[in-house]
Design an enzyme around this catalytic site. Structure first.
Site, PDB file in Angstrom:
ATOM      1  N   ALA A 180       0.852  -1.197   0.000  1.00  0.00           N
ATOM      2  CA  ALA A 180       0.000   0.000   0.000  1.00  0.00           C
ATOM      3  C   ALA A 180       0.884   1.241   0.000  1.00  0.00           C
ATOM      4  O   ALA A 180       1.338   1.692   1.047  1.00  0.00           O
ATOM      5  CB  ALA A 180      -0.921  -0.002   1.222  1.00  0.00           C
TER       6      ALA A 180
ATOM      7  N   PHE B 158       8.799   2.259   5.201  1.00  0.00           N
ATOM      8  CA  PHE B 158       9.178   3.627   4.807  1.00  0.00           C
ATOM      9  C   PHE B 158       8.654   4.663   5.803  1.00  0.00           C
ATOM     10  O   PHE B 158       8.227   5.747   5.406  1.00  0.00           O
ATOM     11  CB  PHE B 158       8.675   3.962   3.390  1.00  0.00           C
ATOM     12  CG  PHE B 158       9.533   3.381   2.309  1.00  0.00           C
ATOM     13  CD1 PHE B 158      10.762   3.945   2.007  1.00  0.00           C
ATOM     14  CD2 PHE B 158       9.132   2.254   1.610  1.00  0.00           C
ATOM     15  CE1 PHE B 158      11.576   3.399   1.023  1.00  0.00           C
ATOM     16  CE2 PHE B 158       9.938   1.701   0.629  1.00  0.00           C
ATOM     17  CZ  PHE B 158      11.162   2.275   0.332  1.00  0.00           C
TER      18      PHE B 158
ATOM     19  N   GLN C 250      27.574  32.538 -21.904  1.00  0.00           N
ATOM     20  CA  GLN C 250      26.123  32.725 -21.939  1.00  0.00           C
ATOM     21  C   GLN C 250      25.354  31.439 -21.585  1.00  0.00           C
ATOM     22  O   GLN C 250      24.312  31.499 -20.933  1.00  0.00           O
ATOM     23  CB  GLN C 250      25.706  33.208 -23.326  1.00  0.00           C
ATOM     24  CG  GLN C 250      24.326  33.798 -23.347  1.00  0.00           C
ATOM     25  CD  GLN C 250      23.952  34.293 -24.735  1.00  0.00           C
ATOM     26  OE1 GLN C 250      24.003  33.546 -25.708  1.00  0.00           O
ATOM     27  NE2 GLN C 250      23.603  35.554 -24.821  1.00  0.00           N
TER      28      GLN C 250
ATOM     29  N   GLU D 298       5.088  11.920   0.755  1.00  0.00           N
ATOM     30  CA  GLU D 298       3.852  12.722   0.909  1.00  0.00           C
ATOM     31  C   GLU D 298       3.107  12.842  -0.419  1.00  0.00           C
ATOM     32  O   GLU D 298       2.545  13.884  -0.735  1.00  0.00           O
ATOM     33  CB  GLU D 298       4.155  14.089   1.540  1.00  0.00           C
ATOM     34  CG  GLU D 298       4.667  13.927   2.960  1.00  0.00           C
ATOM     35  CD  GLU D 298       4.284  15.044   3.907  1.00  0.00           C
ATOM     36  OE1 GLU D 298       3.361  15.816   3.594  1.00  0.00           O
ATOM     37  OE2 GLU D 298       4.907  15.117   4.973  1.00  0.00           O
TER      38      GLU D 298
ATOM     39  N   SER E  28       4.989  12.784  -7.413  1.00  0.00           N
ATOM     40  CA  SER E  28       4.624  13.807  -8.411  1.00  0.00           C
ATOM     41  C   SER E  28       3.444  13.341  -9.257  1.00  0.00           C
ATOM     42  O   SER E  28       2.557  14.134  -9.585  1.00  0.00           O
ATOM     43  CB  SER E  28       5.825  14.095  -9.320  1.00  0.00           C
ATOM     44  OG  SER E  28       6.831  14.736  -8.583  1.00  0.00           O
TER      45      SER E  28
HETATM   46  C1  LIG Z   1      12.423   9.257   2.352  1.00  0.00           C
HETATM   47  C2  LIG Z   1      11.020   8.755   2.457  1.00  0.00           C
HETATM   48  C3  LIG Z   1      10.277   9.025   3.599  1.00  0.00           C
HETATM   49  C4  LIG Z   1       8.980   8.519   3.734  1.00  0.00           C
HETATM   50  N1  LIG Z   1       8.285   8.732   4.898  1.00  0.00           N
HETATM   51  C5  LIG Z   1       7.060   8.169   5.064  1.00  0.00           C
HETATM   52  C6  LIG Z   1       6.364   8.281   6.312  1.00  0.00           C
HETATM   53  O1  LIG Z   1       6.842   8.916   7.257  1.00  0.00           O
HETATM   54  N2  LIG Z   1       5.158   7.669   6.440  1.00  0.00           N
HETATM   55  C7  LIG Z   1       4.594   6.953   5.432  1.00  0.00           C
HETATM   56  O2  LIG Z   1       3.497   6.430   5.627  1.00  0.00           O
HETATM   57  N3  LIG Z   1       5.237   6.812   4.229  1.00  0.00           N
HETATM   58  C8  LIG Z   1       6.449   7.403   4.028  1.00  0.00           C
HETATM   59  N4  LIG Z   1       7.124   7.254   2.828  1.00  0.00           N
HETATM   60  C9  LIG Z   1       6.525   6.438   1.778  1.00  0.00           C
HETATM   61  C10 LIG Z   1       6.009   7.272   0.619  1.00  0.00           C
HETATM   62  O3  LIG Z   1       4.880   8.007   1.002  1.00  0.00           O
HETATM   63  C11 LIG Z   1       5.740   6.304  -0.547  1.00  0.00           C
HETATM   64  O4  LIG Z   1       6.998   5.827  -0.994  1.00  0.00           O
HETATM   65  C12 LIG Z   1       4.975   6.971  -1.675  1.00  0.00           C
HETATM   66  O5  LIG Z   1       3.658   7.284  -1.290  1.00  0.00           O
HETATM   67  C13 LIG Z   1       4.919   6.086  -2.926  1.00  0.00           C
HETATM   68  O6  LIG Z   1       4.521   4.800  -2.613  1.00  0.00           O
HETATM   69  P1  LIG Z   1       5.399   3.552  -3.134  1.00  0.00           P
HETATM   70  O7  LIG Z   1       6.812   3.776  -2.731  1.00  0.00           O
HETATM   71  O8  LIG Z   1       4.736   2.317  -2.672  1.00  0.00           O
HETATM   72  O9  LIG Z   1       5.344   3.647  -4.705  1.00  0.00           O
HETATM   73  P2  LIG Z   1       4.160   3.132  -5.643  1.00  0.00           P
HETATM   74  O10 LIG Z   1       2.848   3.599  -5.128  1.00  0.00           O
HETATM   75  O11 LIG Z   1       4.355   1.685  -5.914  1.00  0.00           O
HETATM   76  O12 LIG Z   1       4.479   3.959  -6.961  1.00  0.00           O
HETATM   77  C14 LIG Z   1       5.534   3.610  -7.862  1.00  0.00           C
HETATM   78  C15 LIG Z   1       5.472   4.575  -9.045  1.00  0.00           C
HETATM   79  O13 LIG Z   1       4.199   4.449  -9.694  1.00  0.00           O
HETATM   80  C16 LIG Z   1       3.566   5.715  -9.758  1.00  0.00           C
HETATM   81  N5  LIG Z   1       2.111   5.566  -9.637  1.00  0.00           N
HETATM   82  C17 LIG Z   1       1.410   4.906  -8.681  1.00  0.00           C
HETATM   83  N6  LIG Z   1       0.097   5.016  -8.903  1.00  0.00           N
HETATM   84  C18 LIG Z   1      -0.047   5.769 -10.022  1.00  0.00           C
HETATM   85  C19 LIG Z   1      -1.165   6.245 -10.765  1.00  0.00           C
HETATM   86  N7  LIG Z   1      -2.420   5.995 -10.383  1.00  0.00           N
HETATM   87  N8  LIG Z   1      -0.936   6.998 -11.869  1.00  0.00           N
HETATM   88  C20 LIG Z   1       0.328   7.281 -12.263  1.00  0.00           C
HETATM   89  N9  LIG Z   1       1.428   6.863 -11.601  1.00  0.00           N
HETATM   90  C21 LIG Z   1       1.240   6.120 -10.492  1.00  0.00           C
HETATM   91  C22 LIG Z   1       4.139   6.506  -8.596  1.00  0.00           C
HETATM   92  O14 LIG Z   1       4.008   7.897  -8.788  1.00  0.00           O
HETATM   93  C23 LIG Z   1       5.584   6.044  -8.619  1.00  0.00           C
HETATM   94  O15 LIG Z   1       6.299   6.769  -9.581  1.00  0.00           O
HETATM   95  C24 LIG Z   1       8.416   7.767   2.681  1.00  0.00           C
HETATM   96  C25 LIG Z   1       9.164   7.518   1.512  1.00  0.00           C
HETATM   97  C26 LIG Z   1      10.452   7.994   1.402  1.00  0.00           C
HETATM   98  C27 LIG Z   1      11.233   7.693   0.154  1.00  0.00           C
END
Ligand SMILES: Cc1cc2nc3c(=O)[nH]c(=O)nc-3n(C[C@H](O)[C@H](O)[C@H](O)COP(=O)(O)OP(=O)(O)OC[C@H]3O[C@@H](n4cnc5c(N)ncnc54)[C@H](O)[C@@H]3O)c2cc1C
Length: 281
Positions: A27, A53, A176, A260, A263
């Site tokens: 998730a 994470f 430039q 959070e 992009s």
């Molecule tokens: C340094 C760091 C600190 C963090 N701290 C916290 C924290 O304190 N608490 C917490 O709960 N989480 C935390 N996170 C987790 C973070 O919120 C998640 O990594 C993030 O929400 C993305 O989830 P995921 O890594 O599972 O990627 P995924 O959801 O698997 O996404 C992978 C890729 O697919 C893209 N993607 C996914 N769905 C779509 C869509 N519908 N359309 C287009 N593109 C899509 C995403 O943009 C991304 O590029 C942290 C992450 C990092 C790296």
């Protein structure tokens, strides 16, 4: 007093460190896949699952943690998730730290039948997604502001380096190609700062700030990565020497495009709002 009234003043005073536990192995962007379960037994909840994470894992005195109280995996999370306050020293809670590309306390938070009294539930049963999104919807502005801080420092470093480093008998800034880079870095950074001001003002007025916050987060974090990358380029070889300021900025700023809400998720939020508005909804 509510659980928030009891703990927030101490968090604000820096006496307690907080963590925010949304993400799980399955998730990430899709919180409807939250599998950590909370079951009610009398006046207490028993929570079981794994978060990953989580910033401040192992450091936090308390975690605001999202768990499933009904529904099924993949249900979108509306009405089926609930937010809890979980103490960092609760029985059954353990953490496992790992490293990311730049210094950041982060890791897994594992919950094995962690008990939480019902008074430490935050918001309504089933109202957890709204609490999570409401929090992110405001605080993403601070991620955008942080990104602009990284970019401002990178631009300052570039200005000093390109004004003092001489090649071909002239300071680099006299070429430039690089001078135009500086102008573009400055202009894009100012635009990002104004987007943050707009988002923060809208939040402060207590208005719905969905579009303003998404725009500020998207543009500021993407732009800061670009600005820091240009700064590395302006430093030449020194830009990739481990520990140099621009190298650190370039690495440190990368994660802000991911946490959070990535992009892509900001684009999703913004485009949905734009299309709904165009359709008069
Ligand atoms: C340094 C760091 C600190 C963090 N701290 C916290 C924290 O304190 N608490 C917490 O709960 N989480 C935390 N996170 C987790 C973070 O919120 C998640 O990594 C993030 O929400 C993305 O989830 P995921 O890594 O599972 O990627 P995924 O959801 O698997 O996404 C992978 C890729 O697919 C893209 N993607 C996914 N769905 C779509 C869509 N519908 N359309 C287009 N593109 C899509 C995403 O943009 C991304 O590029 C942290 C992450 C990092 C790296």
């Amino acid at each position: 007093p509510s659980v928030c009234e009891r703990v927030l003043p101490r968090v604000a005073a820096g006496e307690l460190v907080a963590g925010f536990g949304l993400t799980e192995p399955d998730a990430g962007s899709d919180l409807g896949m939250v599998a950590t379960r909370a079951e009610k037994h009398g006046s207490r909840w028993r929570i079981r699952g794994a978060k990953t994470f989580i910033s401040n894992a192992g450091v936090a005195d308390l975690y605001t943690l999202l768990a499933r109280t009904s529904g099924e995996l993949g249900d979108g999370g509306k009405g089926s998730l609930t937010m809890f306050l979980v103490r960092g020293d609760a029985k059954g809670l353990s953490t496992r730290r790992f490293e990311v590309t730049s210094p950041h306390p982060i890791g897994d938070v594992l919950l094995e039948d962690v008990e939480v009294p019902d008074e430490e539930r935050i918001g309504a049963v089933g109202g957890g997604l709204e609490v999570a999104l409401g929090t992110l919807g405001r605080f993403r502005t601070s991620v955008a502001a942080a990104a602009n801080g990284f970019a401002r420092r990178a631009l300052d470093e570039s200005l000093v380096r390109t004004s003092t480093r001489q090649q071909f008998g002239k300071p680099l800034a006299a070429f430039q190609g690089l001078a135009f880079d500086l102008a573009e870095m400055d202009t894009r950074l100012r635009a990002a700062e104004l987007l943050v001001e707009e988002a923060a003002d809208t939040v402060d007025r207590g208005e719905r700030a969905v579009e303003e916050v998404a725009r500020a987060k998207l543009f500021s974090t993407e732009n800061a990565s670009w600005v820091c990358d240009r700064a590395v380029q302006h430093f030449g070889g020194l830009g990739v020497v481990r520990g140099s300021i621009v190298e650190q900025l370039w690495r440190d700023v990368r994660a802000l495009r991911i946490y959070e809400g990535t992009s892509e998720i900001q684009k999703l939020i913004l485009s949905r709002a734009l299309v709904a508005r165009a359709a008069g909804k």
